[in-house]
Design a protein around this motif. Structure first.
Motif, PDB file in Angstrom:
ATOM      1  N   VAL A 165       0.847  -1.246   0.089  1.00 38.37           N
ATOM      2  CA  VAL A 165       0.010  -0.117  -0.115  1.00 38.37           C
ATOM      3  C   VAL A 165       0.758   1.111   0.118  1.00 38.37           C
ATOM      4  O   VAL A 165       0.599   2.355  -0.454  1.00 38.37           O
ATOM      5  N   ARG A 166       1.977   1.188   0.905  1.00 38.17           N
ATOM      6  CA  ARG A 166       2.821   2.422   0.939  1.00 38.17           C
ATOM      7  C   ARG A 166       3.356   2.506  -0.618  1.00 38.17           C
ATOM      8  O   ARG A 166       3.656   3.953  -1.031  1.00 38.17           O
TER       9      ARG A 166
ATOM     10  N   VAL B 221      13.514   6.891   0.822  1.00 36.94           N
ATOM     11  CA  VAL B 221      13.973   6.131   2.019  1.00 36.94           C
ATOM     12  C   VAL B 221      13.071   5.253   1.943  1.00 36.94           C
ATOM     13  O   VAL B 221      13.475   3.908   2.100  1.00 36.94           O
ATOM     14  N   ALA B 222      11.787   5.371   2.153  1.00 36.35           N
ATOM     15  CA  ALA B 222      10.776   4.268   2.284  1.00 36.35           C
ATOM     16  C   ALA B 222      10.396   3.350   1.110  1.00 36.35           C
ATOM     17  O   ALA B 222      10.705   2.263   1.259  1.00 36.35           O
ATOM     18  N   VAL B 223      10.606   3.975  -0.213  1.00 40.72           N
ATOM     19  CA  VAL B 223      10.399   3.227  -1.411  1.00 40.72           C
ATOM     20  C   VAL B 223      11.552   2.259  -1.618  1.00 40.72           C
ATOM     21  O   VAL B 223      11.523   1.033  -1.813  1.00 40.72           O
ATOM     22  N   ASP B 224      12.957   2.863  -1.253  1.00 37.44           N
ATOM     23  CA  ASP B 224      14.078   2.060  -1.620  1.00 37.44           C
ATOM     24  C   ASP B 224      14.182   0.931  -0.193  1.00 37.44           C
ATOM     25  O   ASP B 224      14.705  -0.130  -0.698  1.00 37.44           O
ATOM     26  N   ASP B 225      13.782   1.085   0.728  1.00 40.01           N
ATOM     27  CA  ASP B 225      13.579   0.029   1.728  1.00 40.01           C
ATOM     28  C   ASP B 225      12.536  -0.964   1.440  1.00 40.01           C
ATOM     29  O   ASP B 225      12.799  -2.107   1.870  1.00 40.01           O
ATOM     30  N   LEU B 226      11.239  -0.627   0.997  1.00 35.80           N
ATOM     31  CA  LEU B 226      10.152  -1.668   0.833  1.00 35.80           C
ATOM     32  C   LEU B 226      10.266  -2.222  -0.437  1.00 35.80           C
ATOM     33  O   LEU B 226       9.700  -3.376  -0.442  1.00 35.80           O
TER      34      LEU B 226
ATOM     35  N   SER C 255      11.553  -4.676  -2.195  1.00 31.45           N
ATOM     36  CA  SER C 255      12.161  -5.863  -2.527  1.00 31.45           C
ATOM     37  C   SER C 255      12.074  -6.580  -3.618  1.00 31.45           C
ATOM     38  O   SER C 255      10.938  -6.336  -4.407  1.00 31.45           O
ATOM     39  N   ASP C 256      12.853  -7.306  -4.100  1.00 34.68           N
ATOM     40  CA  ASP C 256      12.675  -8.029  -5.523  1.00 34.68           C
ATOM     41  C   ASP C 256      11.283  -8.901  -5.263  1.00 34.68           C
ATOM     42  O   ASP C 256      10.475  -8.946  -6.246  1.00 34.68           O
ATOM     43  N   GLU C 257      11.236  -9.615  -4.241  1.00 34.44           N
ATOM     44  CA  GLU C 257      10.039 -10.495  -4.273  1.00 34.44           C
ATOM     45  C   GLU C 257       8.836  -9.663  -4.178  1.00 34.44           C
ATOM     46  O   GLU C 257       7.851  -9.960  -4.965  1.00 34.44           O
ATOM     47  N   ARG C 258       8.731  -8.389  -3.587  1.00 33.14           N
ATOM     48  CA  ARG C 258       7.748  -7.470  -3.458  1.00 33.14           C
ATOM     49  C   ARG C 258       7.339  -7.016  -4.888  1.00 33.14           C
ATOM     50  O   ARG C 258       6.207  -6.813  -5.346  1.00 33.14           O
ATOM     51  N   ALA C 259       8.406  -6.751  -5.742  1.00 29.54           N
ATOM     52  CA  ALA C 259       8.130  -6.097  -6.846  1.00 29.54           C
ATOM     53  C   ALA C 259       7.409  -6.960  -7.947  1.00 29.54           C
ATOM     54  O   ALA C 259       6.775  -6.631  -8.843  1.00 29.54           O
TER      55      ALA C 259
END
Length: 368
Positions: A270-271, A292-297, A299-303
């Motif tokens: 959601v973020r 910072v939030a985007v780069d942290d969240l 992940s390859d799996e989430r992408a």
């Protein structure tokens, strides 16, 4: 079922005479409202014809490959053949930049999708929004993602949409499809509460193309978000709200989406969706905390998981998920294309810009 466009068949199509006349200098405005204006033709289809699937009342033959589209709708509706369901014809023709005839299918596809007992409702719903979008594959920039190109003009073929491969004005097809979806929002809105997550996502994707001046559709997205538990569906609702807001600006919704990507209690999907949506709604410089939030969240799996969202699937490219492409275009424009990506237009970027096909200057700035 036949696929593709036979040249001889196309040259005998009634619309060919219109397209040939346009090439020879006829004014596009002279065809407005006539039998080859798909906007007028779609609007004139009787409700009794769509509700009763009276396919013979629709002039499919006026538009390229119309007979194929009619057959696909018939097969989807009746399910007469276990081997030929009509699935993929509408989306396939749109991918090949032939939308005019597919627009006529939209009201029928919506009714199949709304029938909770129909075995092909998911297939029909997946096709509904295809004619309502154009020039969106591989698009991931702040300036163009979620954008409805509203400059559909009757005095020139070369508006923001240009022409289809057949020579037909693409803007007419897109406008007609969006009008058809808008007319049937009452049938699509209940699908936001469907038991199937995939159906809820596809319903949001279709509804995001509808005109929403009174914010009814946008309110439905927010209402469903309050009850939705699936993080990918929640992300879809956020992107749908952002798309609607981009085309019907509403500052309170833009601020709400901003707060979503800042809210650490929200699911990462959601973020991420909110961050991308907010970037498309504003020209403000990119905040450091968003980067910072985007780069942290991300992940390859989430992408890869977020490619289940049709917005992200459309933004994806060979070797790069849609989320990664959006992040690179919006936040890290200095990064090169992924290894192995072959851009057939790369050698001719200047001419792309001349005709409006190339990347535009980004709003705001990327991450520093």
């Amino acid at each position: 079922m036949r696929r593709g466009c036979d040249v001889g068949e196309w040259r005998t199509d009634p619309t060919f005479a219109m397209c040939r006349a346009l090439v020879d200098g006829a004014e596009l405005s002279s065809f407005v409202g006539g039998p080859f204006d798909v906007r007028a033709v779609t609007a004139a289809i009787r409700p009794e014809a769509t509700d009763g699937f009276l396919l013979d009342e629709v002039p499919w033959e006026h538009f390229p490959q119309g007979d194929h589209v009619r057959e696909a709708v018939h097969l989807l509706h009746t399910g007469d053949s276990p081997l030929r369901t009509g699935t993929g014809v509408v989306s396939g023709m749109c991918a090949n930049d032939m939308r005019a005839a597919t627009v006529l299918a939209v009201p029928f596809l919506i009714r199949i999708a709304a029938d909770t007992c129909h075995p092909h409702r998911a297939d029909a719903l997946a096709e509904v929004s295809s004619p309502a979008r154009a020039r969106h594959f591989g698009v991931a920039s702040r300036n163009e993602l979620l954008l409805h190109r509203t400059d559909t003009r009757d005095d020139t073929l070369y508006d923001d949409y240009g022409v289809e491969v057949t020579g037909y004005p693409a803007g007419w097809s897109v406008a007609a499809a969006r009008a058809a979806i808008t007319a049937d929002t009452a049938l699509l809105l209940p699908l936001l509460n469907d038991p199937s997550p995939a159906t809820r996502i596809r319903a949001a994707y279709a509804l995001a193309t509808a005109a929403d001046p009174d914010r009814t559709v946008r309110a439905a997205f927010r209402t469903r978000l309050g009850a939705e538990e699936d993080p990918i569906v929640r992300a879809a609702l956020v992107l749908a709200a952002a798309e609607t807001t981009r085309n019907h600006p509403h500052p309170p919704t833009t601020e709400w989406i901003r707060e979503l990507w800042r809210d650490r209690t929200q699911a990462p999907e959601v973020r991420l969706a909110a961050a991308i949506g907010w970037l498309c709604l504003t020209d403000e410089p990119t905040p450091d905390d968003l980067c910072v939030a985007v780069d942290d969240l991300a992940s390859d799996e989430r992408a890869h998981a977020m490619d289940a969202l049709p917005w992200m699937a459309a933004a994806s490219r060979s070797g790069e998920t849609g989320l990664r492409h959006c992040i690179r275009e919006m936040l890290h424009p200095e990064q090169p294309d992924p290894a192995g990506y072959d851009d057939p237009w790369a050698a001719n970027q200047s001419s792309r810009r001349l005709v409006g096909w190339g990347p535009r200057q980004q709003g705001g700035r990327g991450c520093q």
